[in-house]
Design a protein around this motif. Structure first.
Motif, short mmCIF file in Angstrom:
data_model
loop_
_atom_site.label_atom_id
_atom_site.label_comp_id
_atom_site.label_asym_id
_atom_site.label_seq_id
_atom_site.Cartn_x
_atom_site.Cartn_y
_atom_site.Cartn_z
N CYS A 106 0.86 -1.28 0.00
CA CYS A 106 0.00 0.00 0.00
C CYS A 106 0.86 1.28 0.00
CB CYS A 106 -0.85 0.01 1.31
SG CYS A 106 -2.28 -1.05 1.15
N THR A 107 0.83 2.34 -0.98
CA THR A 107 1.49 3.63 -1.10
C THR A 107 0.75 4.67 -0.30
OG1 THR A 107 2.17 3.06 -3.32
CG2 THR A 107 2.29 5.37 -2.76
N ALA A 108 1.46 5.65 0.28
CA ALA A 108 0.86 6.74 1.05
C ALA A 108 0.81 7.99 0.20
CB ALA A 108 1.66 7.00 2.33
N GLY A 109 -0.36 8.64 0.19
CA GLY A 109 -0.53 9.88 -0.55
C GLY A 109 -1.25 10.91 0.28
N ASP A 110 -1.14 12.19 -0.08
CA ASP A 110 -1.83 13.22 0.68
C ASP A 110 -3.29 13.30 0.25
OD1 ASP A 110 -2.04 14.83 -1.63
OD2 ASP A 110 -0.10 15.77 -1.23
N SER A 111 -4.04 14.25 0.83
CA SER A 111 -5.47 14.34 0.57
C SER A 111 -5.81 14.87 -0.82
CB SER A 111 -6.14 15.24 1.63
OG SER A 111 -6.05 14.64 2.89
N TYR A 113 -5.09 13.21 -3.33
CA TYR A 113 -5.32 11.99 -4.09
C TYR A 113 -6.56 11.28 -3.57
CZ TYR A 113 -0.51 12.54 -5.77
OH TYR A 113 0.63 13.03 -6.35
N PRO A 114 -7.20 10.45 -4.40
CA PRO A 114 -8.32 9.65 -3.92
C PRO A 114 -7.82 8.51 -3.05
CG PRO A 114 -7.84 9.07 -6.19
CD PRO A 114 -6.97 10.26 -5.85
N CYS A 115 -8.60 8.10 -2.07
CA CYS A 115 -8.27 6.93 -1.26
C CYS A 115 -8.61 5.69 -2.07
CB CYS A 115 -9.03 6.96 0.05
SG CYS A 115 -8.60 5.62 1.19
N ARG A 116 -7.60 4.91 -2.37
CA ARG A 116 -7.77 3.70 -3.15
C ARG A 116 -7.27 2.50 -2.35
NH1 ARG A 116 -11.16 6.02 -6.30
NH2 ARG A 116 -10.45 6.93 -8.27
N PRO A 117 -7.65 1.27 -2.73
CA PRO A 117 -7.15 0.11 -2.00
C PRO A 117 -5.62 0.02 -2.00
CG PRO A 117 -9.04 -0.50 -3.35
CD PRO A 117 -8.69 0.91 -3.71
N ASP A 214 -12.84 4.76 -3.12
CA ASP A 214 -13.19 3.36 -2.95
C ASP A 214 -12.21 2.59 -2.06
OD1 ASP A 214 -11.06 3.36 -4.68
OD2 ASP A 214 -12.02 2.13 -6.22
N GLY A 215 -11.22 3.27 -1.50
CA GLY A 215 -10.28 2.57 -0.62
C GLY A 215 -10.50 2.85 0.84
N ARG A 216 -11.61 3.50 1.18
CA ARG A 216 -11.86 3.86 2.58
C ARG A 216 -12.07 2.64 3.47
NH1 ARG A 216 -16.26 8.60 1.78
NH2 ARG A 216 -17.00 7.05 0.27
N GLY A 217 -12.63 1.55 2.92
CA GLY A 217 -12.80 0.32 3.70
C GLY A 217 -11.47 -0.27 4.10
N VAL A 218 -10.51 -0.25 3.17
CA VAL A 218 -9.16 -0.74 3.47
C VAL A 218 -8.52 0.14 4.52
CG1 VAL A 218 -6.88 -1.20 2.50
CG2 VAL A 218 -8.93 -1.70 1.15
N ARG A 219 -8.68 1.45 4.39
CA ARG A 219 -8.11 2.38 5.36
C ARG A 219 -8.72 2.17 6.75
NH1 ARG A 219 -8.87 8.58 3.98
NH2 ARG A 219 -11.03 8.01 4.46
N ASP A 220 -10.03 1.99 6.82
CA ASP A 220 -10.69 1.74 8.11
C ASP A 220 -10.17 0.45 8.74
OD1 ASP A 220 -12.18 4.04 7.89
OD2 ASP A 220 -13.95 3.02 7.07
N HIS A 221 -9.96 -0.56 7.92
CA HIS A 221 -9.44 -1.83 8.44
C HIS A 221 -8.04 -1.65 9.00
CE1 HIS A 221 -8.48 -6.11 8.73
NE2 HIS A 221 -7.39 -5.87 8.00
N ILE A 222 -7.20 -0.93 8.28
CA ILE A 222 -5.82 -0.70 8.75
C ILE A 222 -5.82 0.08 10.04
CG2 ILE A 222 -3.66 0.49 8.21
CD1 ILE A 222 -4.14 -0.18 5.27
N SER A 223 -6.58 1.17 10.10
CA SER A 223 -6.57 2.03 11.29
C SER A 223 -7.15 1.32 12.51
CB SER A 223 -7.33 3.34 11.03
OG SER A 223 -8.70 3.08 10.78
N SER A 224 -8.24 0.56 12.32
CA SER A 224 -8.88 -0.11 13.46
C SER A 224 -8.10 -1.33 13.92
CB SER A 224 -10.32 -0.53 13.08
OG SER A 224 -10.32 -1.45 12.01
#
Length: 229
Positions: A106-111, A113-117, A214-224
């Motif tokens: 997973c690559t890190a980008g600022d806001s 960019y769109p949140c992608r998987p 469309d990557g917000r679910g992946v982000r929520d999983h990582i953060s939680s």
């Protein structure tokens, strides 16, 4: 008898002989070499030996460029970001498409960019503790990335603005700069002067993206999973 007009014959052009003005045979100091090519003499020799088998000219022509010459032409192009023809005119060689080399995350980008998987961006309005922890970690990670990008752009000015080549060649140029940057680190070549890049507290450098995320679910999983402690 019909009259014939004599057709003028174009004068024979004298073959041009090109010589690399700043070849390694000249007594340039390591500081002067680094100013022009970002590498000292040992570094240029190291790169020449590294790519020799791939770029040695398969020709018996007397004026084919040597491996160090091709390496130095390419380094000068990447260092200055000016057109190849101008590099050739400055250094004193004739350049065409086959006379210089270029290399075959997973690559890190600022806001902005769109949140992608595959591309994680920070939470725009974090509320929960693990979201805030995620944002702090994301910011510190991106700070390292941005500093690296800054070092790359200071070292190779070709990366400062648009690369006026087709996308496939532009990708090769970026990859070549990254490889050369790693070689600089390996050989302890000095960094170029800092340009004062500052990272904002939230890690953002550009405008926010408000389209499909469309990557917000992946982000929520990582953060939680990793930051909810």
């Amino acid at each position: 008898m019909a009259a014939f007009r004599q057709v003028p014959v174009a004068p024979h052009r004298k073959e041009r002989h090109f010589r690399l003005k700043d070849d390694l045979s000249l007594n340039l100091s390591n500081e002067e070499l680094r100013e022009r090519y970002r590498f000292g003499r040992d570094g240029i020799n190291f790169i020449s030996n590294l790519v020799s088998d791939d770029i040695t000219r398969k020709t018996k022509r007397n004026h084919a460029l040597t491996v160090p010459q091709m390496v130095m032409v390419t380094l000068r192009f990447l260092t200055t970001g000016i057109f190849l023809q101008v590099v050739g005119d400055t250094i004193g060689v004739y350049l065409h498409g086959t006379e210089w080399w270029m290399g075959k995350w997973c690559t890190a980008g600022d806001s902005g960019y769109p949140c992608r998987p595959f591309l994680m961006t920070p939470y725009q309005n974090p509320v929960l503790d693990h979201q805030k922890k995620y944002n702090r970690c994301h910011c510190s990670t991106r700070s390292v990335i941005e500093r690296t990008f800054g070092r790359l752009k200071r070292r190779f000015h070709i990366l400062h603005s648009e690369i006026r080549m087709i996308p496939s060649k532009a990708c090769k140029i970026i990859m070549a700069c990254a490889i050369l940057h790693n070689i600089c680190i390996l050989l302890n070549e000095p960094d170029i002067e800092d340009d004062g890049l500052v990272i904002d507290n939230d890690g953002d450098l550009g405008d926010r993206f408000f389209g499909n995320q469309d990557g917000r679910g992946v982000r929520d999983h990582i953060s939680s999973t990793f930051f909810n402690r």
